[in-house]
Scaffold this motif. Structure first.
Motif, mmCIF file in Angstrom:
data_model
loop_
_atom_site.group_PDB
_atom_site.id
_atom_site.type_symbol
_atom_site.label_atom_id
_atom_site.label_comp_id
_atom_site.label_asym_id
_atom_site.label_seq_id
_atom_site.Cartn_x
_atom_site.Cartn_y
_atom_site.Cartn_z
ATOM 1 N N VAL A 1 0.857 -1.184 0.000
ATOM 2 C CA VAL A 1 0.000 0.000 0.000
ATOM 3 C C VAL A 1 0.896 1.239 0.000
ATOM 4 C CG1 VAL A 1 -1.343 1.340 1.655
ATOM 5 C CG2 VAL A 1 -2.107 -0.922 0.972
ATOM 6 N N PRO A 2 0.674 2.170 -0.922
ATOM 7 C CA PRO A 2 1.550 3.344 -0.971
ATOM 8 C C PRO A 2 1.096 4.416 0.014
ATOM 9 C CG PRO A 2 -0.067 3.449 -2.715
ATOM 10 C CD PRO A 2 -0.353 2.180 -1.964
ATOM 11 N N ASP A 3 1.807 5.529 -0.023
ATOM 12 C CA ASP A 3 1.426 6.728 0.736
ATOM 13 C C ASP A 3 -0.019 7.077 0.359
ATOM 14 O OD1 ASP A 3 0.903 9.478 1.290
ATOM 15 O OD2 ASP A 3 3.045 9.898 1.334
ATOM 16 N N TYR A 4 -0.902 7.094 1.335
ATOM 17 C CA TYR A 4 -2.322 7.241 0.983
ATOM 18 C C TYR A 4 -2.662 8.661 0.548
ATOM 19 C CZ TYR A 4 -3.619 9.636 5.351
ATOM 20 O OH TYR A 4 -3.737 10.542 6.376
ATOM 21 N N LEU A 5 -1.761 9.603 0.824
ATOM 22 C CA LEU A 5 -2.015 10.989 0.428
ATOM 23 C C LEU A 5 -1.491 11.280 -0.979
ATOM 24 C CD1 LEU A 5 -0.960 12.750 3.753
ATOM 25 C CD2 LEU A 5 -3.285 12.524 2.876
ATOM 26 N N THR A 6 -0.332 10.725 -1.274
ATOM 27 C CA THR A 6 0.321 11.087 -2.530
ATOM 28 C C THR A 6 0.410 9.930 -3.520
ATOM 29 O OG1 THR A 6 2.498 10.410 -1.739
ATOM 30 C CG2 THR A 6 1.829 12.681 -1.285
ATOM 31 N N CYS A 7 0.042 8.733 -3.062
ATOM 32 C CA CYS A 7 0.176 7.519 -3.870
ATOM 33 C C CYS A 7 1.599 7.177 -4.265
ATOM 34 C CB CYS A 7 -0.686 7.594 -5.142
ATOM 35 S SG CYS A 7 -2.432 7.526 -4.732
ATOM 36 N N GLU A 8 2.561 7.786 -3.589
ATOM 37 C CA GLU A 8 3.958 7.453 -3.866
ATOM 38 C C GLU A 8 4.414 6.295 -2.993
ATOM 39 O OE1 GLU A 8 5.516 11.948 -4.913
ATOM 40 O OE2 GLU A 8 5.949 11.037 -2.969
ATOM 41 N N PRO A 9 5.558 5.712 -3.335
ATOM 42 C CA PRO A 9 6.100 4.700 -2.431
ATOM 43 C C PRO A 9 6.501 5.349 -1.098
ATOM 44 C CG PRO A 9 7.363 4.806 -4.487
ATOM 45 C CD PRO A 9 6.375 5.912 -4.529
ATOM 46 N N LEU A 10 6.666 4.505 -0.101
ATOM 47 C CA LEU A 10 7.005 5.022 1.226
ATOM 48 C C LEU A 10 8.510 5.070 1.450
ATOM 49 C CD1 LEU A 10 4.191 3.251 3.246
ATOM 50 C CD2 LEU A 10 4.461 5.695 2.920
ATOM 51 N N ASP A 11 9.257 5.020 0.353
ATOM 52 C CA ASP A 11 10.722 5.009 0.450
ATOM 53 C C ASP A 11 11.238 6.183 1.274
ATOM 54 O OD1 ASP A 11 11.007 4.096 -3.081
ATOM 55 O OD2 ASP A 11 10.559 2.883 -1.309
ATOM 56 N N LEU B 1 9.763 -3.299 7.664
ATOM 57 C CA LEU B 1 9.190 -2.454 6.611
ATOM 58 C C LEU B 1 7.851 -2.990 6.140
ATOM 59 C CD1 LEU B 1 12.371 -2.233 4.357
ATOM 60 C CD2 LEU B 1 11.625 -0.551 6.025
ATOM 61 N N SER B 2 7.022 -2.100 5.608
ATOM 62 C CA SER B 2 5.804 -2.546 4.938
ATOM 63 C C SER B 2 5.338 -1.429 4.024
ATOM 64 C CB SER B 2 4.738 -2.920 5.954
ATOM 65 O OG SER B 2 4.448 -1.822 6.783
ATOM 66 N N GLY B 3 4.284 -1.722 3.285
ATOM 67 C CA GLY B 3 3.807 -0.717 2.337
ATOM 68 C C GLY B 3 4.516 -0.858 1.002
ATOM 69 N N PHE B 4 4.215 0.055 0.095
ATOM 70 C CA PHE B 4 4.781 -0.001 -1.235
ATOM 71 C C PHE B 4 6.186 0.593 -1.225
ATOM 72 C CE2 PHE B 4 5.073 -0.570 -5.545
ATOM 73 C CZ PHE B 4 5.208 0.597 -6.280
ATOM 74 N N LEU B 5 7.177 -0.213 -1.548
ATOM 75 C CA LEU B 5 8.569 0.212 -1.442
ATOM 76 C C LEU B 5 9.361 -0.225 -2.661
ATOM 77 C CD1 LEU B 5 9.002 -0.973 2.255
ATOM 78 C CD2 LEU B 5 8.992 1.393 1.510
ATOM 79 N N THR B 6 10.223 0.647 -3.131
ATOM 80 C CA THR B 6 11.073 0.299 -4.273
ATOM 81 C C THR B 6 12.496 0.051 -3.778
ATOM 82 O OG1 THR B 6 11.879 2.516 -4.740
ATOM 83 C CG2 THR B 6 9.711 1.931 -5.615
ATOM 84 N N ASP B 7 13.403 -0.163 -4.716
ATOM 85 C CA ASP B 7 14.806 -0.375 -4.345
ATOM 86 C C ASP B 7 15.371 0.831 -3.608
ATOM 87 O OD1 ASP B 7 15.934 -2.353 -7.230
ATOM 88 O OD2 ASP B 7 14.966 -2.903 -5.343
ATOM 89 N N PHE C 1 7.250 -8.138 0.680
ATOM 90 C CA PHE C 1 6.549 -7.554 -0.468
ATOM 91 C C PHE C 1 7.141 -6.207 -0.877
ATOM 92 C CE2 PHE C 1 3.329 -10.744 -0.213
ATOM 93 C CZ PHE C 1 3.041 -10.928 1.130
ATOM 94 N N ALA C 2 8.465 -6.138 -0.955
ATOM 95 C CA ALA C 2 9.087 -4.847 -1.251
ATOM 96 C C ALA C 2 10.205 -4.995 -2.273
ATOM 97 C CB ALA C 2 9.655 -4.256 0.046
ATOM 98 N N GLY C 3 10.579 -3.881 -2.869
ATOM 99 C CA GLY C 3 11.746 -3.850 -3.747
ATOM 100 C C GLY C 3 11.426 -4.178 -5.194
ATOM 101 N N ASP C 4 12.404 -3.880 -6.063
ATOM 102 C CA ASP C 4 12.233 -4.144 -7.486
ATOM 103 C C ASP C 4 13.200 -5.181 -8.008
ATOM 104 O OD1 ASP C 4 12.286 -0.616 -7.581
ATOM 105 O OD2 ASP C 4 10.482 -1.870 -7.608
ATOM 106 N N SER C 5 14.408 -5.208 -7.434
ATOM 107 C CA SER C 5 15.436 -6.039 -8.051
ATOM 108 C C SER C 5 16.510 -6.394 -7.041
ATOM 109 C CB SER C 5 16.098 -5.258 -9.186
ATOM 110 O OG SER C 5 16.934 -4.249 -8.636
ATOM 111 N N ASP C 6 17.478 -7.149 -7.509
ATOM 112 C CA ASP C 6 18.618 -7.558 -6.684
ATOM 113 C C ASP C 6 19.367 -6.374 -6.091
ATOM 114 O OD1 ASP C 6 18.917 -10.393 -8.603
ATOM 115 O OD2 ASP C 6 19.204 -10.416 -6.428
ATOM 116 N N LEU C 7 19.261 -5.252 -6.748
ATOM 117 C CA LEU C 7 19.970 -4.070 -6.263
ATOM 118 C C LEU C 7 19.536 -3.725 -4.853
ATOM 119 C CD1 LEU C 7 22.048 -2.121 -7.255
ATOM 120 C CD2 LEU C 7 20.233 -0.668 -8.179
ATOM 121 N N GLY C 8 18.262 -3.906 -4.586
ATOM 122 C CA GLY C 8 17.751 -3.631 -3.252
ATOM 123 C C GLY C 8 18.482 -4.450 -2.202
ATOM 124 N N LEU C 9 18.551 -5.746 -2.437
ATOM 125 C CA LEU C 9 19.229 -6.620 -1.470
ATOM 126 C C LEU C 9 20.707 -6.291 -1.393
ATOM 127 C CD1 LEU C 9 19.179 -8.917 0.515
ATOM 128 C CD2 LEU C 9 19.330 -10.534 -1.383
#
Lengths: 205, 605
Positions: free
Chosen positions: B424-434, B452-458, B478-486
């Protein structure tokens, strides 16, 4: 006169008989009791939540954008809440019900059969029975209680026997009502061990 | 042990020899494990002194070391703290039969450390037989603390009760005890009077009340008593009157099931509670009836810890009434029934608050069933200057709220946020919570634990790798986009000790690029990610002191196929080699892939 084959109640696994319809006046009167075997057996693999089964979220679903959150499936271990916390809700509902019936608290500690979280379910099978039963051991106070309950649960199978007494009962209309309302046709499901179980023994939660 | 006789060593510097028994005496004032470790590196003499005088050992992963190795290092242990299963076992992600058997340890320790006094165990399988051995063989046994354990029943508890003459503490918190019935409490002999602490809150069935009452009556040192849900309300005042010196108390079911209040019950409770002048910690309150809450008001002002997380029947106004009186409160566990309004009251009334845990009352509800949002947490972060530790379940969050929390509370050491719906992203802005979590790790420099929780990218992992230098434990779902995150995490988090990941698109690359990092950590859990068998094989080959365990619950694994996906991986450093008690559903590199496949698919590969 119905043919023996049609009326014979087999003790094999559900689904290998064809449609079994009951002849006679019974059909009109008790629709709720009478159902074809195939219709009755809900051939679903009912997924019980928490300890019995798991459902996995499709990996692709995770990539959904914010506008469409993933469909609400029972994901194992999510949200990360310990099972004794999850179980509390269902047990709490049960005990509220129990208390509303106006039972006095028993002299020994605590409300009957309602300890902490969860119940103690055990699978019980009787040779030849078409499906198994699940028993919550917590509901019984003594071996006698348990034995009586098991006797009741499985007695219906012996009534349906193709012995001469069974057939006589079968032809007797009032007995027939009992049988039909009792357990000749019941919803069952196949659990993860491949056993057929009676729907309803384990509470939905 | 007279060290002087056995270890007459001479130091290289012959100008000065410090009597060893004085050093030994000094060491007794240094209990901290880390300090002791440092001391033992100074010289051989000090190493040996520590070896014979270290009394307490902490084993964070029971498979990282073996009893024999422990005995080689330390000769006279009295206190063992040991942990077994990975943390995600709490959420049913670790299959039954995985391992973590206390028996293996107890059976050896009986021979090596007959004077063992304390066993503090977490997430292990503790059998009745194991408890019987403890009861029979450790003559000076004082403390048995089993947290989140399972495997034991009435027989084991009876053995403890009957045999441990000097027992002071029996703690069974959060254990799974389906089969504990019967009168094990009655096995404590009448001559047994040393009990100081008893926590049976997790026991699901009835306990003989008369045995409990007699036990309490003959335990003058009892300071902590936590009952289980089966304990009825009308017995509470009797118990409390027997133990007015209690410091910690947990009720049972806190209602009597009837709609009308019973005046005698009410006044009995009020009198009993007001008689407990030392009471600082209250818990239990299953199904708490609001009408019986006022009797506890007399203790509220002294309370430092309050657990209302089982009180599904209390609504926000009831909860607010209670906590508004708890001016000394340091620790609060509560359900989201408290709502934002209750949290506002908490922020106003409880200036000493250090730890807050808010649990979901209905975790599976699709929409919020209560009015609890991110605002409540922001409120507490503003009002409670000593707040260090947060566990918060909610259904919406915003980056701006996280910024505010981070700005208000740079002293946070533990921040576990669970937004119930995944991604789930930022409910005000719909952005990730990064950015929000980034602010947390950047401002809270002492942060040791983060979930962590919510919508998160690398992106969020880049922030964490850059800033979270003191972070020891990280939980990702349920977070991240790719191996770069890890990769950011493994390469950036210098203090990382435990990492647990589920349902993230992390694959082989990040792991293989950071193999040496893995030996600096206690353990790594990865489930429902994109790992392959091939990577696990490579890891095992490169790092012989790592146990790389592939958990193959569904018998899907084909270890012959390097591209086969690994559903669950548990990886940990060890000096004890690979396990000897692995169940059939775990594959490691020592097992021939063909043989493994045959074992699980005897009818055809």
């Amino acid at each position: 006169m119905t043919s023996f084959d049609e009326t014979e109640l087999r003790l094999g696994l559900p689904g290998d008989g064809g449609n079994k319809t009951i002849e006679g006046g019974a059909t009109a009167v008790h629709n709720s009791g009478k159902r074809g075997y195939d219709e009755t057996i809900m051939d679903l693999k009912l997924k019980l939540s928490s300890h019995d089964q798991e459902t996995k979220i499709d990996h692709d679903q995770k990539k959904h954008s914010s506008a469409n959150p993933p469909a609400k499936a029972q994901v194992v271990g999510w949200p990360p809440v310990r099972s004794y916390r999850k179980n509390m809700l269902s047990v709490q509902k049960k005990s509220t019900l129990h208390n509303e019936e106006g039972n006095d608290s028993s002299p020994s500690f605590g409300t009957k059969g309602n300890g902490g979280g969860g119940a103690a379910f055990v699978k019980v099978s009787m040779d030849g029975a078409p499906y198994l039963r699940k028993v919550d051991l917590r509901m019984y106070k003594s071996y006698q209680d348990l034995s009586d309950a098991l006797g009741n649960m499985f007695s219906s199978f012996t009534i349906g026997n193709c012995g001469s007494q069974g057939l006589k009962d079968f032809m007797n209309e009032s007995k027939l009502m009992d049988l039909l309302n009792n357990s000749d046709y019941v919803p069952t499901y196949e659990d993860k061990d491949g056993d057929w179980m009676l729907v309803g023994d384990v509470p939905w939660e | 042990m007279n060290l002087k006789k056995k270890h007459r060593t001479t130091t290289n510097n012959t100008n000065f020899t410090f009597p060893e028994d004085i050093i030994q005496h000094i060491f007794t004032f240094i209990p901290s494990d880390n300090d002791r470790n440092s001391l033992s590196l100074v010289c051989k003499t000090w190493y040996n002194i520590d070896r014979y005088t270290r009394r307490s050992v902490f084993i964070g992963n029971c498979y990282a070391v073996s009893p024999g190795i422990v005995y080689e290092r330390f000769k006279d242990i009295r206190v063992l703290r040991i942990k077994g299963k990975p943390h995600f076992a709490d959420y049913d992600l670790v299959p039954d039969g995985w391992g973590g058997y206390l028996y293996t340890w107890v059976v050896e320790f009986v021979k090596m450390y007959p004077n063992l006094e304390e066993l503090r165990v977490k997430r292990m399988v503790v059998s009745d037989e194991c408890l019987e051995i403890i009861g029979r063989c450790f003559k000076k046994f004082k403390v048995l603390s089993l947290l989140s354990c399972d495997g034991f029943g009435c027989a084991g508890l009876s053995a403890i009760a009957a045999n441990c003459r000097t027992l002071t503490e029996l703690d069974l918190r959060d254990c799974e005890t389906d089969d504990v019935t019967g009168h094990w409490l009655s096995h404590f002999p009448d001559s047994f009077t040393s009990l100081e602490s008893l926590d049976i809150s997790s026991l699901s069935s009835e306990v003989s009340f008369s045995a409990l009452e007699r036990l309490v009556a003959r335990s003058p040192n009892l300071r902590k008593l936590r009952l289980n849900r089966a304990a009825p309300l009308d017995k509470l005042s009797t118990l409390l009157r027997q133990a007015p010196k209690l410091v910690e108390f947990g009720t049972g079911t806190y209602s009597d099931g009837h709609a009308e209040i019973r005046p005698d019950l009410y006044s009995g409770l009020a009198e009993a509670f007001s008689g407990c002048k030392e009471l600082k910690d209250l818990s239990g309150f299953w199904d708490a009836a609001p009408s019986y809450i006022p009797p506890i008001y007399s203790v509220c002002s002294r309370l430092t810890s309050l657990n209302l997380s089982y009180a599904h029947t209390l609504q926000s106004p009831d909860i607010t009434n209670i906590i508004s009186q708890c001016h000394s409160l340091q620790r609060l566990l509560v359900l989201d029934h408290i709502e934002d309004t209750g949290l506002n009251a908490l922020a106003l009334s409880c200036k000493d608050l250090q730890e807050l845990r808010v649990f979901p009352s209905d975790p599976n509800a699709l929409v919020a069933n209560v009015s609890l949002t991110e605002k409540g947490l922001v409120s507490v972060s503003e009002g409670c200057p000593k707040l260090q530790s947060v566990l918060y379940f909610c259904r919406q969050m915003s980056n701006s709220a996280l910024f505010t929390i981070a700005k208000n509370r740079p002293n946070l050491t533990c921040f576990r946020l669970c937004i119930i719906e995944p991604q789930v992203p930022d409910y005000l802005t719909c952005e990730p919570l990064d950015a929000g979590f980034g602010a947390i790790v950047e401002n809270c420099k002492k942060l040791q634990r983060l979930s962590l929780s919510g919508f998160l990218t690398d992106r969020v992992f880049e922030y964490i790798g850059t800033h979270a230098k003191r972070l020891k434990m990280l939980s990702i779902a349920f977070a991240g986009d790719s191996d770069l995150g890890l990769h950011h995490i493994l390469s950036g988090c210098d203090s990382l000790h435990k990492l647990e990941i589920r349902d993230c698109p992390f694959g082989d690359k990040a792991l293989l690029a950071n193999v040496s990092k893995l030996e600096t950590m206690r353990s790594l859990w990865m489930s429902s990610c994109s790992l392959s068998v091939g990577a696990c094989k490579l890891l095992s080959q490169k790092m012989p002191r790592l146990n790389v365990e592939v958990i193959d619950e569904g018998a899907d694994l084909d270890p012959r196929d390097d591209s086969c996906k690994v559903e669950k991986l548990y990886l940990y450093r060890t000096v004890a080699g690979s396990r000897s008690d692995m169940p059939s559903f775990i594959w490691t590199i020592d097992q021939d892939p063909v043989a493994y496949r045959l074992k699980n698919h005897p009818n055809g590969l």
